[in-house]
Design a protein around this motif. Sequence first.
Motif, PDB file in Angstrom:
ATOM      1  N   THR A 172      -5.992  25.132  56.183  1.00 51.76           N
ATOM      2  CA  THR A 172      -7.261  26.648  55.502  1.00 51.76           C
ATOM      3  C   THR A 172      -7.430  28.011  56.629  1.00 51.76           C
ATOM      4  N   THR A 173      -8.066  28.650  56.386  1.00 52.66           N
ATOM      5  CA  THR A 173      -8.943  29.824  56.631  1.00 52.66           C
ATOM      6  C   THR A 173      -9.863  30.194  55.966  1.00 52.66           C
ATOM      7  N   ALA A 174     -10.390  30.774  56.354  1.00 51.38           N
ATOM      8  CA  ALA A 174     -11.759  31.441  55.875  1.00 51.38           C
ATOM      9  C   ALA A 174     -10.654  31.939  54.699  1.00 51.38           C
ATOM     10  N   GLY A 175     -10.280  32.129  54.360  1.00 49.02           N
ATOM     11  CA  GLY A 175      -9.835  32.632  53.278  1.00 49.02           C
ATOM     12  C   GLY A 175      -9.100  31.950  52.139  1.00 49.02           C
ATOM     13  N   GLY A 176      -9.157  31.148  52.492  1.00 46.25           N
ATOM     14  CA  GLY A 176      -8.574  30.020  52.009  1.00 46.25           C
ATOM     15  C   GLY A 176      -7.318  29.289  51.940  1.00 46.25           C
ATOM     16  N   PRO A 177      -6.511  28.895  51.475  1.00 45.10           N
ATOM     17  CA  PRO A 177      -5.472  28.204  52.136  1.00 45.10           C
ATOM     18  C   PRO A 177      -4.597  29.025  52.808  1.00 45.10           C
ATOM     19  N   VAL A 178      -3.371  28.691  53.696  1.00 45.31           N
ATOM     20  CA  VAL A 178      -2.641  29.535  53.988  1.00 45.31           C
ATOM     21  C   VAL A 178      -1.489  29.695  54.174  1.00 45.31           C
ATOM     22  N   ARG A 179      -0.901  30.588  54.075  1.00 44.85           N
ATOM     23  CA  ARG A 179       0.895  30.582  53.422  1.00 44.85           C
ATOM     24  C   ARG A 179       1.485  29.596  53.907  1.00 44.85           C
ATOM     25  N   THR A 180       2.325  29.148  52.891  1.00 38.38           N
ATOM     26  CA  THR A 180       2.977  27.830  53.421  1.00 38.38           C
ATOM     27  C   THR A 180       4.660  29.031  53.533  1.00 38.38           C
ATOM     28  N   GLN A 181       5.363  29.633  52.576  1.00 35.10           N
ATOM     29  CA  GLN A 181       6.366  30.244  52.918  1.00 35.10           C
ATOM     30  C   GLN A 181       6.825  30.770  54.185  1.00 35.10           C
ATOM     31  N   PRO A 182       7.404  31.387  55.101  1.00 36.95           N
ATOM     32  CA  PRO A 182       8.177  31.869  56.169  1.00 36.95           C
ATOM     33  C   PRO A 182       7.296  33.889  55.531  1.00 36.95           C
ATOM     34  N   ALA A 183       6.583  34.532  56.492  1.00 37.36           N
ATOM     35  CA  ALA A 183       6.901  35.690  56.261  1.00 37.36           C
ATOM     36  C   ALA A 183       8.194  36.881  55.791  1.00 37.36           C
ATOM     37  N   ARG A 184       8.442  37.437  54.255  1.00 36.40           N
ATOM     38  CA  ARG A 184       9.632  38.130  54.551  1.00 36.40           C
ATOM     39  C   ARG A 184      10.436  38.996  55.091  1.00 36.40           C
ATOM     40  N   MET A 185      10.033  39.409  56.158  1.00 34.03           N
ATOM     41  CA  MET A 185      10.703  40.410  56.969  1.00 34.03           C
ATOM     42  C   MET A 185      11.366  41.133  56.846  1.00 34.03           C
ATOM     43  N   PRO A 186      11.297  42.644  57.203  1.00 34.50           N
ATOM     44  CA  PRO A 186      12.605  43.666  56.857  1.00 34.50           C
ATOM     45  C   PRO A 186      14.080  42.867  56.846  1.00 34.50           C
ATOM     46  N   PHE A 187      14.987  42.059  56.331  1.00 39.12           N
ATOM     47  CA  PHE A 187      15.731  42.312  56.470  1.00 39.12           C
ATOM     48  C   PHE A 187      16.488  43.205  55.587  1.00 39.12           C
ATOM     49  N   TYR A 188      18.260  42.990  55.709  1.00 40.49           N
ATOM     50  CA  TYR A 188      18.686  44.178  55.124  1.00 40.49           C
ATOM     51  C   TYR A 188      20.452  43.729  55.243  1.00 40.49           C
ATOM     52  N   VAL A 189      21.248  44.760  55.076  1.00 41.27           N
ATOM     53  CA  VAL A 189      22.664  44.115  54.253  1.00 41.27           C
ATOM     54  C   VAL A 189      22.980  45.001  54.859  1.00 41.27           C
ATOM     55  N   ALA A 190      24.243  45.126  55.606  1.00 41.36           N
ATOM     56  CA  ALA A 190      25.194  46.697  55.681  1.00 41.36           C
ATOM     57  C   ALA A 190      26.768  46.273  55.609  1.00 41.36           C
ATOM     58  N   THR A 191      27.273  46.560  54.433  1.00 40.58           N
ATOM     59  CA  THR A 191      29.011  46.222  54.530  1.00 40.58           C
ATOM     60  C   THR A 191      29.373  47.408  54.069  1.00 40.58           C
ATOM     61  N   ARG A 192      31.192  47.412  55.068  1.00 43.06           N
ATOM     62  CA  ARG A 192      32.004  48.745  54.792  1.00 43.06           C
ATOM     63  C   ARG A 192      33.474  47.913  55.067  1.00 43.06           C
ATOM     64  N   GLY A 193      34.099  48.165  53.723  1.00 42.03           N
ATOM     65  CA  GLY A 193      35.572  47.201  53.625  1.00 42.03           C
ATOM     66  C   GLY A 193      34.822  45.385  53.877  1.00 42.03           C
ATOM     67  N   ASN A 194      35.613  44.999  55.097  1.00 39.80           N
ATOM     68  CA  ASN A 194      35.427  44.003  55.558  1.00 39.80           C
ATOM     69  C   ASN A 194      34.695  43.500  56.643  1.00 39.80           C
ATOM     70  N   LEU A 195      33.692  44.780  56.906  1.00 42.82           N
ATOM     71  CA  LEU A 195      32.950  44.598  57.985  1.00 42.82           C
ATOM     72  C   LEU A 195      31.364  44.288  57.446  1.00 42.82           C
ATOM     73  N   THR A 196      30.320  43.126  57.748  1.00 44.05           N
ATOM     74  CA  THR A 196      29.208  43.240  57.531  1.00 44.05           C
ATOM     75  C   THR A 196      28.283  42.613  58.748  1.00 44.05           C
ATOM     76  N   LEU A 197      27.082  43.320  58.289  1.00 43.34           N
ATOM     77  CA  LEU A 197      26.439  43.544  59.300  1.00 43.34           C
ATOM     78  C   LEU A 197      25.220  42.773  57.999  1.00 43.34           C
ATOM     79  N   TYR A 198      24.096  41.870  59.382  1.00 47.79           N
ATOM     80  CA  TYR A 198      22.487  41.545  58.912  1.00 47.79           C
ATOM     81  C   TYR A 198      22.064  42.046  59.809  1.00 47.79           C
ATOM     82  N   LEU A 199      21.486  42.647  58.978  1.00 48.48           N
ATOM     83  CA  LEU A 199      20.129  43.491  60.008  1.00 48.48           C
ATOM     84  C   LEU A 199      18.886  43.183  59.780  1.00 48.48           C
ATOM     85  N   LEU A 200      17.606  42.055  61.039  1.00 47.68           N
ATOM     86  CA  LEU A 200      16.677  42.030  60.990  1.00 47.68           C
ATOM     87  C   LEU A 200      15.318  42.997  61.557  1.00 47.68           C
ATOM     88  N   GLY A 201      14.540  43.561  61.224  1.00 56.17           N
ATOM     89  CA  GLY A 201      13.591  44.170  61.177  1.00 56.17           C
ATOM     90  C   GLY A 201      12.063  43.183  62.027  1.00 56.17           C
TER      91      GLY A 201
END
Length: 364
Positions: free
Chosen positions: A77-106
């Motif tokens: 718990t915290t002062a605001g109540g139960p804590v988050r149990t899921q991981p942060a969403r985080m900026p995450f993107y998938v970039a594709t061009r033909g058979n090329l794939t980039l996964y990008l995480l901020g």
Amino acid sequence: MPFSVAFRALLRMAPSAALVLALACSALAALPGVALAAGAAAHTPGVRPAVPVPRGSSGGIPGFHAAPAVPSYASGTTAGGPVRTQPARMPFYVATRGNLTLYLLGTLHVGDPADYPPGQPFRPQILAALAASPILALELSPDDLLVSQDDVSKYGVCRRPCLPGLLPDPLWQKLAARMRGNPEALAEIRKMRPWLASLLVETYDSLSAGLQTEYGTEAQLQNVFLRWKDRRIVGLETLAEQMRTFTNLSLAQQREMLAQDLAQTPAQNVADVQTLLHLWRVGDADAIAAWDSARTEKLSHDARVAASVDNRIVYERNRRFVSRMQQYVAPNKPLFVAVGALHLGGPRGVLELLRQRGFTVEPG
């Protein structure tokens, strides 16, 4: 300049690779009575523990508030109540061009342990992308980070106190007043060039917000990635290239960096750290970029100089990152890219540069 380097180290520079954070932490570690704390990063291959803490039980930086020794979420718990149990969403993107794939995480280069729950530190989509990628690309390779400390002394520290003479007197007096409660740190800062002094001030504010380097995104990614065999970690720029980002700044640009760091009180800077942390948890790279631009406009001392600093520290490097990504990615062999979140969004961010090169970019 956006909220640059320690919190922009949180978002921008590399990991267990943020050279900027490593530079500032290396400088902190040189303070009398300050040691390097061994945390989770100490047990990660290629990751040097880089959290500076004073000897003793306080667990903080001299003259500054530190994170509690036992995280508040440990009780559930915290002062605001139960804590988050899921991981942060985080900026995450998938970039594709033909058979090329980039996964990008901020990323954040320092973080809150509550964002990386044991057993599942990342969302399933991120874990699946990481598992599918034979190469993890960070801003700097872990090997380059290990040798960064020598460059701090070589390029950022003078043999004699030089900073007062490199700054306008009002700016120096403001810095001295900010560090009045920390005379040991002030004595060290007197021997730094303005760009390194800027990084140090920002690192203090970020660590004062309770964030920890062993919970930086890159360190957590490596904890997962290096469990698998036949995996490779590469850098999107060399140590020399990243160092030149700072050492080639003009004196006016370095002064602008430091002036922005001191434009607000430490409490206001800590509040901005928390705001940016919230935006990162939401996971929208364009929202992060927009917030950062608005903050720069508010705090800049000289808008023209501030823009030139951003171009050097962010946009030139974005172009270099995208070029290197294309060198590493191969047909049907995805590349997982983790860079500071401030690099991703906006009209000159990595995502838009990839679109300009024919990639389709979608949220992950």
